[in-house]
Design a protein around this motif. Structure first.
Motif, short mmCIF file in Angstrom:
data_model
loop_
_atom_site.label_atom_id
_atom_site.label_comp_id
_atom_site.label_asym_id
_atom_site.label_seq_id
_atom_site.Cartn_x
_atom_site.Cartn_y
_atom_site.Cartn_z
N GLY A 41 82.72 -11.91 51.45
CA GLY A 41 83.16 -10.66 50.97
C GLY A 41 81.76 -9.88 51.14
N ALA A 42 80.70 -10.86 51.47
CA ALA A 42 79.73 -10.25 51.56
C ALA A 42 79.30 -9.29 52.94
CB ALA A 42 78.66 -11.24 52.06
N LEU A 43 78.04 -8.44 53.58
CA LEU A 43 77.74 -7.28 54.46
C LEU A 43 76.60 -8.31 54.99
CD1 LEU A 43 77.96 -3.71 53.44
CD2 LEU A 43 79.86 -5.16 54.75
N ALA A 44 77.16 -8.53 56.26
CA ALA A 44 76.01 -9.04 56.71
C ALA A 44 75.40 -8.39 58.33
CB ALA A 44 76.68 -10.86 57.32
N THR A 45 74.31 -7.82 58.34
CA THR A 45 74.24 -6.56 59.26
C THR A 45 72.65 -6.99 59.79
OG1 THR A 45 73.06 -5.29 57.82
CG2 THR A 45 75.28 -5.11 57.76
N ASP A 46 71.71 -6.53 60.63
CA ASP A 46 70.72 -6.60 61.09
C ASP A 46 69.82 -5.75 59.61
OD1 ASP A 46 71.04 -4.07 61.90
OD2 ASP A 46 71.12 -4.12 63.91
N ARG A 47 69.15 -5.27 59.73
CA ARG A 47 67.88 -4.77 59.40
C ARG A 47 68.26 -3.14 59.00
NH1 ARG A 47 61.72 -4.98 61.20
NH2 ARG A 47 61.95 -2.73 59.37
N PRO A 79 78.04 -5.51 48.53
CA PRO A 79 78.12 -4.62 49.46
C PRO A 79 77.58 -3.16 48.61
CG PRO A 79 80.64 -5.25 49.19
CD PRO A 79 79.93 -6.01 48.92
N ARG A 80 77.42 -3.06 47.01
CA ARG A 80 76.46 -2.03 46.74
C ARG A 80 74.94 -2.48 46.64
NH1 ARG A 80 77.57 -1.75 40.29
NH2 ARG A 80 76.97 -4.57 40.22
N LEU A 81 75.02 -3.89 46.73
CA LEU A 81 73.39 -4.18 46.82
C LEU A 81 72.79 -3.87 47.75
CD1 LEU A 81 70.64 -5.28 45.23
CD2 LEU A 81 71.49 -7.98 45.85
N HIS A 82 73.44 -4.06 49.38
CA HIS A 82 73.16 -4.05 50.68
C HIS A 82 72.36 -2.77 50.36
CE1 HIS A 82 74.03 -3.48 54.60
NE2 HIS A 82 73.94 -4.71 55.28
N ARG A 83 73.71 -1.43 49.79
CA ARG A 83 73.54 -0.29 50.50
C ARG A 83 72.08 0.11 49.85
NH1 ARG A 83 72.75 3.01 53.21
NH2 ARG A 83 75.20 2.63 54.47
N GLN A 84 71.41 -0.77 48.60
CA GLN A 84 70.89 -0.10 48.11
C GLN A 84 68.67 -0.98 48.84
OE1 GLN A 84 70.94 -1.24 43.80
NE2 GLN A 84 73.06 -0.21 43.04
N ILE A 85 69.85 -2.39 49.44
CA ILE A 85 68.49 -2.74 49.56
C ILE A 85 67.77 -1.74 51.88
CG2 ILE A 85 68.03 -4.47 51.47
CD1 ILE A 85 69.10 -6.69 49.58
N LEU A 86 68.98 -1.13 51.81
CA LEU A 86 69.05 -0.74 52.92
C LEU A 86 68.52 0.71 52.79
CD1 LEU A 86 69.85 -0.85 56.26
CD2 LEU A 86 71.80 0.37 55.58
N ASP A 87 68.68 1.33 51.79
CA ASP A 87 68.16 2.67 51.14
C ASP A 87 67.09 2.56 51.15
OD1 ASP A 87 70.44 3.92 51.76
OD2 ASP A 87 72.16 4.09 49.97
#
Length: 264
Positions: A220-226, A248-256
């Motif tokens: 259920g995690a998002l796994a993407t490149d940087r 998903p929420r933390l992934h978006r915060q890291i990406l932003d």
């Protein structure tokens, strides 16, 4: 043609056999040397595991391509519909030091997608598994990520990723940096919520992350490149441009929060 569940059963059996081989060398002062071009250490155990996996897996699936950290590059893999992507021992430095945090990372790609994945830590007897349509499991039990906020989040990454130059405005978010020696294991730890995220801002070899990326996604995690893009496997360079693995929420915060790729 075997399906993903058949492939997963094969990888699981192979990973457990690999673990038995690795543990024969672990804490036994195995022969060790440095690879060329400062590519890190390798031991006789890495090669013994690689050879055993190659014999078993290629005999079972002779039409599949082969990509392994410890095998000579074979360009014919690029033309195969399926390809094994293998790290015989991920976390070799931990293995040499007699620590428990090394793993076997085994995956199968169909096209550029991973369809079956196993990460096994033999010294701890922890087995992570997933297929493209099935759940992510740890020793047979379903796993799921946390979805924390970036402030105070526990992020598995290396020291340099905390440097301000990698982050917008030159300000590193107030996450708590943690580390584990096997990159494949780091992805699984984020997948099961023992840590909030796994992060790498430098290119990652496919054999380190192929299995863990599917396990994280099926959890259920998002796994993407940087950059937030989809990871693609069995590529000519066998590398992915960094990684972000989190809920998903933390992934978006890291990406932003990250500075545009290329800075830092």
């Amino acid at each position: 043609m075997p399906g993903p569940e058949d492939d997963l059963a094969l990888l699981t059996e192979a990973a457990r056999e690999a673990g038995q081989i690795a543990l024969r060398y672990w804490k036994q002062d195995p022969e060790t040397w440095e690879k060329a071009d400062d590519a890190g250490p390798v031991t006789e155990a890495d090669l013994a595991v690689n050879d055993a996996l190659a014999r078993k897996l290629q005999a079972a699936r002779p039409d599949y391509g082969w990509l392994s950290e410890e095998s000579e590059a074979d360009p014919s893999r690029l033309d195969a519909d399926h390809c094994f992507i293998i790290d015989p021992i991920d976390g070799t430095r931990a293995f040499i030091a007699g620590q428990e945090g090394f793993s076997h990372s085994l995956a199968i790609a169909q096209g550029d997608d991973i369809i079956a994945a196993v990460v096994y830590l033999p010294a701890r007897d922890i087995l992570y598994t997933a297929s493209k349509d099935g759940p992510a499991l740890r020793n047979g039990d379903p796993i799921a990520p946390c979805d924390a906020d970036i402030d105070g989040a526990s992020v598995l990454t290396y020291r340099a990723a905390s440097e301000p130059g990698y982050w917008r405005g030159g300000t590193t978010p107030p996450f708590r940096r943690e580390f584990r020696p096997s990159l494949a294991w780091r992805l699984c730890l984020a997948a099961e919520g023992r840590f909030d995220a796994a992060l790498s801002l430098r290119a990652a070899w496919e054999w380190d992350i192929a299995a863990g990326s599917l396990i994280a996604e099926r959890a259920g995690a998002l796994a993407t490149d940087r950059r937030g893009g989809r990871m693609r496997f069995n590529s000519p360079k066998a590398m992915v441009d960094g990684l972000i693995v989190a809920g998903p929420r933390l992934h978006r915060q890291i990406l932003d929060a990250l500075a545009p790729a290329g800075q830092g």
